[in-house]
Design a protein around this motif. Structure first.
Motif, PDB file in Angstrom:
ATOM      1  N   LYS A 134       0.810  -1.218   0.000  1.00 60.64           N
ATOM      2  CA  LYS A 134       0.000   0.000   0.000  1.00 60.64           C
ATOM      3  C   LYS A 134       0.846   1.272   0.000  1.00 60.64           C
ATOM      4  O   LYS A 134       0.301   2.377  -0.054  1.00 60.64           O
ATOM      5  CB  LYS A 134      -0.953  -0.008   1.200  1.00 60.64           C
ATOM      6  N   LEU A 135       2.145   1.106   0.058  1.00 59.62           N
ATOM      7  CA  LEU A 135       3.050   2.252  -0.011  1.00 59.62           C
ATOM      8  C   LEU A 135       3.961   2.061  -1.217  1.00 59.62           C
ATOM      9  O   LEU A 135       4.852   1.212  -1.216  1.00 59.62           O
ATOM     10  CB  LEU A 135       3.879   2.362   1.271  1.00 59.62           C
ATOM     11  N   LEU A 136       3.721   2.834  -2.263  1.00 58.23           N
ATOM     12  CA  LEU A 136       4.444   2.678  -3.524  1.00 58.23           C
ATOM     13  C   LEU A 136       5.536   3.741  -3.629  1.00 58.23           C
ATOM     14  O   LEU A 136       5.249   4.937  -3.662  1.00 58.23           O
ATOM     15  CB  LEU A 136       3.499   2.806  -4.721  1.00 58.23           C
ATOM     16  N   LYS A 137       6.784   3.282  -3.690  1.00 55.46           N
ATOM     17  CA  LYS A 137       7.929   4.176  -3.818  1.00 55.46           C
ATOM     18  C   LYS A 137       8.727   3.823  -5.067  1.00 55.46           C
ATOM     19  O   LYS A 137       8.680   2.700  -5.551  1.00 55.46           O
ATOM     20  CB  LYS A 137       8.837   4.079  -2.584  1.00 55.46           C
ATOM     21  N   GLU A 138       9.466   4.793  -5.561  1.00 52.16           N
ATOM     22  CA  GLU A 138      10.349   4.573  -6.704  1.00 52.16           C
ATOM     23  C   GLU A 138      11.736   5.099  -6.365  1.00 52.16           C
ATOM     24  O   GLU A 138      11.877   6.193  -5.810  1.00 52.16           O
ATOM     25  CB  GLU A 138       9.826   5.284  -7.950  1.00 52.16           C
ATOM     26  N   LYS A 139      12.744   4.317  -6.733  1.00 47.92           N
ATOM     27  CA  LYS A 139      14.125   4.708  -6.444  1.00 47.92           C
ATOM     28  C   LYS A 139      14.616   5.788  -7.400  1.00 47.92           C
ATOM     29  O   LYS A 139      15.023   6.871  -6.982  1.00 47.92           O
ATOM     30  CB  LYS A 139      15.034   3.486  -6.514  1.00 47.92           C
TER      31      LYS A 139
END
Length: 235
Positions: A134-139
């Motif tokens: 539910k927590l979408l991150k991108e590097k």
């Protein structure tokens, strides 16, 4: 002399293979929801930019986090109860006056607690996975398009956003099957400039649209501009 040089260029051009392709990012991604829930955060400012360990979208996990906390408390209690029941069973085995029925009943209690413990452990793992999803991150990928807004309710499979890998570029061309072996030994020129680039992939099955050609992929390192038409020559 000029005639000979012109003739050389003409002959050389006859053996050159020329194609055109649009330079695209090496990989494109469609990030879809793995779980259902209400979208509580959307990073609109990152759209059209490159991420830097950035949070892109967040789905509400409040209930999951409470459930996880309580499940861990319950797991601790069940584990303690299981130890007590196992200890009671081991003690009962040493008492000759206890019947087989009583011993089996005590063993069954311990087994029931073991089953309950296993179920809670599975639930905790599922909750942790749900919270993570539910927590979408991108590097460091480029955020091309965010498809949801705050307040939207999403289900598994709902498109959240699109991202692209801009570290390299990719050119796709379709080469006649009879010419594949010939171009493998030739030098690749991009927009008239000689390069050290080699073929990255040659698909050994004819394309569904270009039925007499194989799809060929060329990877371009560190491109500056994408989505432009590139002239590709094999000489």
């Amino acid at each position: 002399m000029k005639y000979i040089f012109a003739l050389f260029l003409l002959v050389n051009s006859l053996f050159a293979y020329e194609f055109y392709a649009k330079l695209e990012p090496v990989n494109s991604y469609e990030i879809k929801a793995a779980v259902s829930g209400k979208v509580i955060y959307v990073n609109d400012e990152i759209e059209g930019k490159k991420a830097n360990n950035s949070k892109i979208v967040e789905i509400d996990s409040y209930v999951d986090r409470i459930d996880l906390k309580q499940s861990k408390i319950k797991l601790k209690a069940i584990s303690q109860m299981l130890k007590i029941e196992e200890k009671n069973y081991n003690r009962m085995l040493q008492v000759s006056s206890k019947s087989g029925f009583e011993k089996d009943s005590q063993k069954l209690k311990a087994i029931n607690y073991q089953t309950t413990k296993a179920d809670i452990e599975v639930k905790i793992a599922n909750l942790q996975d749900s919270i993570k999803n539910k927590l979408l991150k991108e590097k460091d990928r480029y955020i091309y398009n965010i498809a949801v807004k705050e307040g939207d309710y999403v289900n598994p499979g709902t498109l959240l956003y699109e991202a692209k890998d801009l570290s390299k570029g990719k050119l796709e061309i379709f080469v006649p099957i009879d010419d594949i072996e010939e171009i493998k030994s030739k030098t690749i020129f991009l927009d008239g400039k000689k390069s050290n680039i080699k073929l990255d992939k040659v698909y050994k099955v004819a394309d569904s649209k270009h039925i007499s050609s194989y799809k060929v992929e060329i990877i371009v390192p560190d491109p500056k501009v994408f989505s432009r038409l590139v002239k590709i020559e094999f000489k």
